[in-house]
Motif scaffolding. Structure first.
Motif, PDB file in Angstrom:
ATOM      1  N   ARG A   1       2.923 -49.874  18.642  1.00 21.14           N
ATOM      2  CA  ARG A   1       2.891 -48.522  18.110  1.00 21.14           C
ATOM      3  C   ARG A   1       2.096 -47.594  19.022  1.00 21.14           C
ATOM      4  N   TYR A   2       2.295 -46.284  18.817  1.00 20.82           N
ATOM      5  CA  TYR A   2       1.517 -45.318  19.576  1.00 20.82           C
ATOM      6  C   TYR A   2       0.042 -45.444  19.220  1.00 20.82           C
ATOM      7  N   SER A   3      -0.802 -44.992  20.144  1.00 25.54           N
ATOM      8  CA  SER A   3      -2.215 -44.870  19.790  1.00 25.54           C
ATOM      9  C   SER A   3      -2.408 -43.582  18.995  1.00 25.54           C
ATOM     10  N   ASN A   4      -3.321 -43.615  18.082  1.00 19.64           N
ATOM     11  CA  ASN A   4      -3.644 -42.428  17.297  1.00 19.64           C
ATOM     12  C   ASN A   4      -4.819 -41.713  17.927  1.00 19.64           C
ATOM     13  N   VAL A   5      -4.686 -40.420  18.175  1.00 19.45           N
ATOM     14  CA  VAL A   5      -5.795 -39.673  18.740  1.00 19.45           C
ATOM     15  C   VAL A   5      -6.837 -39.427  17.669  1.00 19.45           C
ATOM     16  N   SER A   6      -8.085 -39.290  18.111  1.00 20.93           N
ATOM     17  CA  SER A   6      -9.181 -39.040  17.184  1.00 20.93           C
ATOM     18  C   SER A   6      -9.149 -37.593  16.718  1.00 20.93           C
ATOM     19  N   LYS A   7      -9.856 -37.316  15.673  1.00 18.05           N
ATOM     20  CA  LYS A   7     -10.009 -35.942  15.204  1.00 18.05           C
ATOM     21  C   LYS A   7     -11.025 -35.178  16.043  1.00 18.05           C
ATOM     22  N   LEU A   8     -11.746 -35.874  16.928  1.00 23.23           N
ATOM     23  CA  LEU A   8     -12.753 -35.245  17.777  1.00 23.23           C
ATOM     24  C   LEU A   8     -12.167 -35.008  19.162  1.00 23.23           C
ATOM     25  N   SER A   9     -12.380 -33.812  19.712  1.00 20.97           N
ATOM     26  CA  SER A   9     -11.863 -33.483  21.039  1.00 20.97           C
ATOM     27  C   SER A   9     -12.776 -32.475  21.709  1.00 20.97           C
ATOM     28  N   THR A  10     -12.645 -32.373  23.029  1.00 21.83           N
ATOM     29  CA  THR A  10     -13.355 -31.350  23.796  1.00 21.83           C
ATOM     30  C   THR A  10     -12.330 -30.530  24.569  1.00 21.83           C
ATOM     31  N   GLN A  11     -12.705 -29.288  24.889  1.00 19.68           N
ATOM     32  CA  GLN A  11     -11.778 -28.382  25.576  1.00 19.68           C
ATOM     33  C   GLN A  11     -12.558 -27.492  26.522  1.00 19.68           C
ATOM     34  N   PHE A  12     -11.967 -27.235  27.692  1.00 18.85           N
ATOM     35  CA  PHE A  12     -12.570 -26.352  28.689  1.00 18.85           C
ATOM     36  C   PHE A  12     -11.533 -25.329  29.117  1.00 18.85           C
ATOM     37  N   ASN A  13     -11.890 -24.033  29.035  1.00 15.60           N
ATOM     38  CA  ASN A  13     -10.989 -22.938  29.389  1.00 15.60           C
ATOM     39  C   ASN A  13     -11.629 -22.063  30.453  1.00 15.60           C
ATOM     40  N   VAL A  14     -10.791 -21.466  31.290  1.00 13.44           N
ATOM     41  CA  VAL A  14     -11.248 -20.463  32.246  1.00 13.44           C
ATOM     42  C   VAL A  14     -10.213 -19.346  32.293  1.00 13.44           C
ATOM     43  N   GLY A  15     -10.694 -18.115  32.229  1.00 13.08           N
ATOM     44  CA  GLY A  15      -9.801 -16.960  32.244  1.00 13.08           C
ATOM     45  C   GLY A  15     -10.444 -15.772  32.929  1.00 13.08           C
ATOM     46  N   ALA A  16      -9.672 -14.742  33.105  1.00 17.24           N
ATOM     47  CA  ALA A  16     -10.163 -13.489  33.700  1.00 17.24           C
ATOM     48  C   ALA A  16     -10.630 -12.568  32.582  1.00 17.24           C
ATOM     49  N   GLY A  17     -11.867 -12.073  32.685  1.00 16.64           N
ATOM     50  CA  GLY A  17     -12.423 -11.216  31.639  1.00 16.64           C
ATOM     51  C   GLY A  17     -12.222  -9.747  31.933  1.00 16.64           C
ATOM     52  N   PHE A  18     -11.307  -9.077  31.198  1.00 25.32           N
ATOM     53  CA  PHE A  18     -11.053  -7.645  31.355  1.00 25.32           C
ATOM     54  C   PHE A  18     -11.845  -6.901  30.279  1.00 25.32           C
ATOM     55  N   LEU A  19     -12.803  -6.090  30.699  1.00 24.68           N
ATOM     56  CA  LEU A  19     -13.716  -5.401  29.778  1.00 24.68           C
ATOM     57  C   LEU A  19     -13.310  -3.950  29.594  1.00 24.68           C
TER      58      LEU A  19
ATOM     59  N   TRP B   1     -10.219  -8.422  26.749  1.00 27.89           N
ATOM     60  CA  TRP B   1      -9.018  -9.252  26.738  1.00 27.89           C
ATOM     61  C   TRP B   1      -9.139 -10.255  27.875  1.00 27.89           C
ATOM     62  N   SER B   2      -8.773 -11.514  27.601  1.00 24.23           N
ATOM     63  CA  SER B   2      -8.941 -12.546  28.614  1.00 24.23           C
ATOM     64  C   SER B   2      -7.799 -13.559  28.548  1.00 24.23           C
ATOM     65  N   PRO B   3      -6.771 -13.451  29.404  1.00 26.38           N
ATOM     66  CA  PRO B   3      -5.789 -14.549  29.531  1.00 26.38           C
ATOM     67  C   PRO B   3      -6.455 -15.750  30.201  1.00 26.38           C
ATOM     68  N   TYR B   4      -6.088 -16.966  29.769  1.00 32.34           N
ATOM     69  CA  TYR B   4      -6.798 -18.143  30.261  1.00 32.34           C
ATOM     70  C   TYR B   4      -5.896 -19.374  30.318  1.00 32.34           C
ATOM     71  N   LEU B   5      -6.360 -20.355  31.098  1.00 33.05           N
ATOM     72  CA  LEU B   5      -5.812 -21.697  31.153  1.00 33.05           C
ATOM     73  C   LEU B   5      -6.889 -22.673  30.712  1.00 33.05           C
ATOM     74  N   GLY B   6      -6.461 -23.803  30.111  1.00 29.98           N
ATOM     75  CA  GLY B   6      -7.440 -24.762  29.638  1.00 29.98           C
ATOM     76  C   GLY B   6      -6.882 -26.162  29.571  1.00 29.98           C
ATOM     77  N   VAL B   7      -7.783 -27.112  29.375  1.00 33.42           N
ATOM     78  CA  VAL B   7      -7.428 -28.519  29.192  1.00 33.42           C
ATOM     79  C   VAL B   7      -8.204 -29.060  27.996  1.00 33.42           C
ATOM     80  N   GLN B   8      -7.587 -30.016  27.299  1.00 32.07           N
ATOM     81  CA  GLN B   8      -8.206 -30.628  26.120  1.00 32.07           C
ATOM     82  C   GLN B   8      -8.106 -32.146  26.228  1.00 32.07           C
ATOM     83  N   TRP B   9      -9.198 -32.829  25.865  1.00 33.68           N
ATOM     84  CA  TRP B   9      -9.235 -34.285  25.855  1.00 33.68           C
ATOM     85  C   TRP B   9      -9.546 -34.760  24.438  1.00 33.68           C
ATOM     86  N   ASN B  10      -8.780 -35.750  23.979  1.00 34.56           N
ATOM     87  CA  ASN B  10      -9.002 -36.349  22.669  1.00 34.56           C
ATOM     88  C   ASN B  10      -9.461 -37.795  22.824  1.00 34.56           C
ATOM     89  N   PHE B  11     -10.262 -38.240  21.880  1.00 38.50           N
ATOM     90  CA  PHE B  11     -10.617 -39.642  21.808  1.00 38.50           C
ATOM     91  C   PHE B  11      -9.455 -40.424  21.166  1.00 38.50           C
TER      92      PHE B  11
END
Length: 888
Positions: free
Chosen positions: A363-381, A603-613
């Motif tokens: 069977r597939y592995s089940n991801v945890s309910k806990l995760s971390t995420q890192f985003n970077v975007g351009a900050g338009f003020l 307004w800030s468009p961004y890209l990010g990545v997320q990791w789950n346990f």
């Protein structure tokens, strides 16, 4: 007898048919039958590490490349057995002895990937314009007719960041979109001696600016077909090239005009408007990629060097581009070509199916309910409803003459810098999750448009403006709603999401000056009035919308994110309020009406990545650690050796807030040499140094020798720190000079390269499928403090008119032997060694001394320094942080 003979004949015929069918299948699909055998359910019962499940399949690919599974090899089973050959390949790849194979058989030939690089941006400037003379010429005629630039430009080395989202079409061909950023670069010309046609005097011109580099590129990568294997890792060379639009932001441009006439030293700073130069940017990239030998490795480490061609810098300080300001350069400052070399280290995550070889067997592995995420975007003020009067209070400009009123109005110009966000998230149900978010954006140079001061007719070219640095930080509690959609797509699952957040946000306005200048007759009046650092705290409201994509078979272990964020930062209040300046005497250096901004949003468009346990293991048998189930609600201690490999390479990224402390600050801020006898003789530093809190970044690469000992090479960087003394009163000799003050301000960048050792607890705290281990680290190595854009500002009043004596100090780098102490804990999945873990801890960094800032002998000609150089005996730092770690 006939019956028995018939039975024997039938059995013989059946055996022949069965044997023929088996041989045909074996010859036609020999590799697939062995793969199925390797991945049989019986072999999965006691497996806790994904790489060990699919390792044999990798070896089989190698055997195929060597033709070991060909028909002739299969028939000569008396010489070799496949089991023996697989063990031989396994031992070769685990050996420290490197060997080369022709192809990379373990990477996914079609997959998305996300990559982030950090390097040291080494800049080069070709064909810099030769003159810094002021315009209009009649206003500058008493000061200089020209200022010839000699020598190269001075600048500080800062990190170059690149964020890449791409797709691998083949094992050797990749295409990607890339965002490149380098900020916090301070550019200075050497002091240029001026030619004085009317009277003999010593004087110079100097241009100072902050430079930000940004580009969006379309890139193509080609990977070498030869792979180097060593100690369960594989290494490939690659070559990349890219092209796209780029822009240089020249901000906080300042022309410093200084001279000595009749034994009187005078210096005035002229702000020039921000300038953006857009060009077509070209990049080339050569390096090598290191990853594990397990099939479709999710993580890779990269080392390389980039060459960037940034193009021209055009028309900085051009008179027609200065809005209402009457001061500019007679010949705009230009650079024909800016190019760059940047050695770097990078991290890449493949958006690939890490379980495609075993998903048919378990069977597939089940991801945890806990995760971390890192985003970077351009900050338009955006800034709305400016208020304030930039005249000093009490007004030292005369009763019926001088600058009577200078209301702040118009737009605010600033440079776009990256907005970073780090989140820890908890899934509440399939549709909702909550998160704790930290956001930071620094290095923002803010300036209002020049405004006329409503001076009398005796003043010419009178202007006023406010200039400052701005840092934005926030802590928010967020909630997200997401809905899965994957119609007609078997490659990935897509999750559109909406988010809402609320929390505390604070704006740090530092190195703030109210600048006023104008000519009264043939005398230049005015200068920079320093204002105390101001922090405005508000309730921050944030909105989020975007799309999260996850490879279907990996079931959410790693995700790529694209979105757009709205932040409402609230008000900026009471910048320059007189009662908050802490001044002494009748003149406390405030503004007649404090500077305010009613609304700041972004307004800030961004890209990010997320990791789950991971919450499950690849087995149909129950999993036990030290005889207990890891899914238990009752925490217990188990051996970490049962969860992870004892030996492995690892890399780690941490981000924290650097709280700085300065011990035994010394120095005398009186200018030297004393051209003007009426200037201050003794200005000892009193009070604490003020500074703004900015992020501390840490990048590590290391090796774990066993489950309790590991070592790493660490690079740390903290920038955009502005350090200021209080506005200090001077000792003066003559009543002509009244209400004289002094302030020293400088920008500080901290960098270090440490060799670190870690001791980890061999026992892990197991609770709800998560394993947490405590660790203690210590490191030593070289570190350096870069004190740049140092300015000694001495506002004075002469015959009731405000003036400023400004001394620009040369950039100073203080190198030391640094120490680091690191205490924290690391959390990973207790069910499966995915290679990913989350870190949380606290660091103590000893940065050593800051030596001889403003030393007279270190200054370029013409020399203006401090009577006694500025020194700090010890600079140290506490930094709480969060991070992520990847094991090979």
């Amino acid at each position: 007898m006939k019956s028995n003979l018939w039975k024997i004949s039938f059995a013989t015929l059946l055996a022949v048919i069965t044997t023929s069918t088996t041989l045909a299948a074996k010859e036609g699909d020999d590799l697939m039958s062995d793969t199925s055998d390797v991945l049989s359910i019986e072999k999965l019962y006691d497996v806790k590490d994904l790489s060990s499940v699919i390792e044999d399949s990798t070896e089989l690919n190698t055997l195929e490349s060597k033709n070991y599974n060909s028909e002739s090899a299969s028939r000569s089973s008396n010489r070799y057995s496949k089991k023996y050959l697989k063990k031989e390949a396994q031992s070769q790849r685990k050996s420290w002895i490197p060997h080369i194979e022709e192809h990379d058989y373990v990477s996914d030939s079609s997959s998305l990937f996300f990559r982030t690089d950090i390097g040291l941006g080494l800049l080069y400037f070709k064909q810099v314009s030769n003159f810094l003379s002021g315009a209009p010429a009649r206003e500058f005629s008493l000061h200089a007719s020209n200022g010839i630039i000699k020598g190269g430009l001075m600048y500080n080395r800062t990190p170059l960041y690149e964020f890449i989202l791409g797709y691998r079409f083949l094992n050797y061909l990749q295409a990607a979109f890339s965002f490149v950023h380098q900020g916090n670069v301070t550019i200075q010309t050497n002091p240029s001696f001026a030619n004085y046609p009317e009277r003999a005097s010593v004087g110079f011109y100097q241009l100072t600016s902050n430079l930000d580099l940004n580009a969006i590129l379309l890139k193509l990568y080609v990977t070498s077909p030869w792979t180097l294997y060593c100690k369960s890792t594989m290494t490939n060379l690659y070559l990349g090239t890219g092209i796209g639009p780029g822009w240089q932001s020249w901000v906080s441009n300042t022309l410093n005009v200084a001279n000595n006439q009749d034994n009187t030293y005078r210096s005035v700073l002229f702000p020039l408007k921000q300038k953006i130069s857009a060009n077509l940017v070209w990049m080339s990239d050569l390096g090598f990629k290191v990853q594990g030998v397990q099939p479709i490795p999710p993580f890779s480490l990269l080392f390389g060097c980039k060459f960037n061609l940034w193009g021209q810098a055009r028309n900085i300080g051009k008179l027609t581009q200065q809005s209402s300001s009457k001061f500019a350069l007679s010949k705009p400052f230009t650079i024909k070509t800016i190019y760059q070399w940047s050695p770097y280290i990078g991290f890449q995550w493949n958006f690939s199916n890490v379980q495609n070889l075993i998903q048919q067997r378990t069977r597939y592995s089940n991801v945890s309910k806990l995760s971390t995420q890192f985003n970077v975007g351009a900050g338009f003020l955006y800034f709305r409803k400016l208020r304030g009067n930039l005249i000093g209070k009490p007004n030292q400009n005369g009763d019926n003459d001088g600058w009577q009123s200078a209301p702040a109005k118009g737009k605010i110009s600033y440079n776009r810098t990256p907005l970073f966000e780090f989140l820890i998230q908890q899934q509440l149900n399939p549709f909702f999750k909550t998160a704790l978010s930290f956001q930071t954006q620094g290095g923002i140079s803010v300036s209002t448009n020049p405004t006329t001061t409503n001076a009398s007719s005796s003043f010419v070219a009178d202007t006023a403006r406010l200039v400052s640095y701005l840092n934005l930080n926030s802590m928010q509690l967020k909630i997200f709603y997401q809905q899965a959609i994957n119609e007609g797509c078997n490659f990935a699952d897509f999750f559109p999401f909406l988010g809402f957040g609320v929390g505390a946000g604070w704006q740090t306005w530092t190195r703030t000056y109210a600048q006023r200048s104008g000519y009264r007759g043939n005398t230049l009046e005015g200068g920079f009035q320093p204002l105390k650092q101001k922090v405005s705290a508000n309730i921050l409201i944030g909105l989020d919308a975007g799309l999260q994509a996850t490879r279907t078979a990996s079931n959410g272990f790693f995700s790529a994110i694209i979105g757009c964020r709205y932040n409402y930062w609230g008000q900026a209040r009471n910048i320059g309020k007189q009662s908050q300046q802490g001044g002494r005497g009748p003149w406390s250096m405030g503004l007649e009406e404090p500077f305010r901004i009613k609304k700041i949003y972004q307004w800030s468009p961004y890209l990010g990545v997320q990791w789950n346990f991971i919450d499950s293991h690849f087995s149909k048998k129950p999993l036990f650690i030290s005889g207990k189930s890891p899914a238990s609600w009752k925490p217990f201690f188990g051996d970490i050796v049962e969860i992870q490999k004892a030996q492995a390479f690892f890399t780690q990224f941490n981000m924290g807030i650097g709280f700085l402390y300065f011990m035994k600050v010394q120095g005398n801020l009186a200018g030297y040499p004393q051209y003007e006898t009426k200037l201050a003789r003794d200005v000892k530093i009193k009070g604490r140094l003020s500074y703004n809190r900015t992020p501390l970044f840490d990048y590590q690469f290391g090796y774990r020798f066993c489950n309790w000992l590991k070592a790493a090479l660490s690079y740390q960087h903290q920038g955009n720190v502005t350090v200021q003394t209080d506005v200090l009163p001077n000792a003066i000799e003559d009543d002509t000079w009244t209400n004289q003050f002094t302030q020293l301000a400088a920008d500080l960048t901290l960098d270090a390269l440490f060799l670190k050792g870690y001791l980890e607890c061999p026992k892990a705290l197991i609770w709800k499928n998560c394993a947490t281990v405590a660790y203690l680290g210590m490191g030593v190595g070289p570190c350096w403090q870069t004190w740049k854009r140092g300015v000694l500002v001495q506002p004075v009043a002469i015959e009731n008119y405000f003036n400023t004596v400004v001394t620009s100090l040369r950039q100073k780098t203080s190198a030391n032997f640094g120490l680091i102490f690191d205490l924290g804990f690391r959390t990973q999945s207790a069910c499966l060694n995915t290679g990913f873990s989350m870190t949380c801890g606290l660091k103590l960094n000893l940065w050593g001394q800051a030596r001889n800032l403003g030393n007279f002998n270190d200054q370029l000609n013409p020399r203006f320094g401090l009577k006694h150089p500025f020194r700090i005996k010890q600079v140290y730092q506490w930094a709480p942080y969060l991070g992520v770690q990847w094991n090979f």
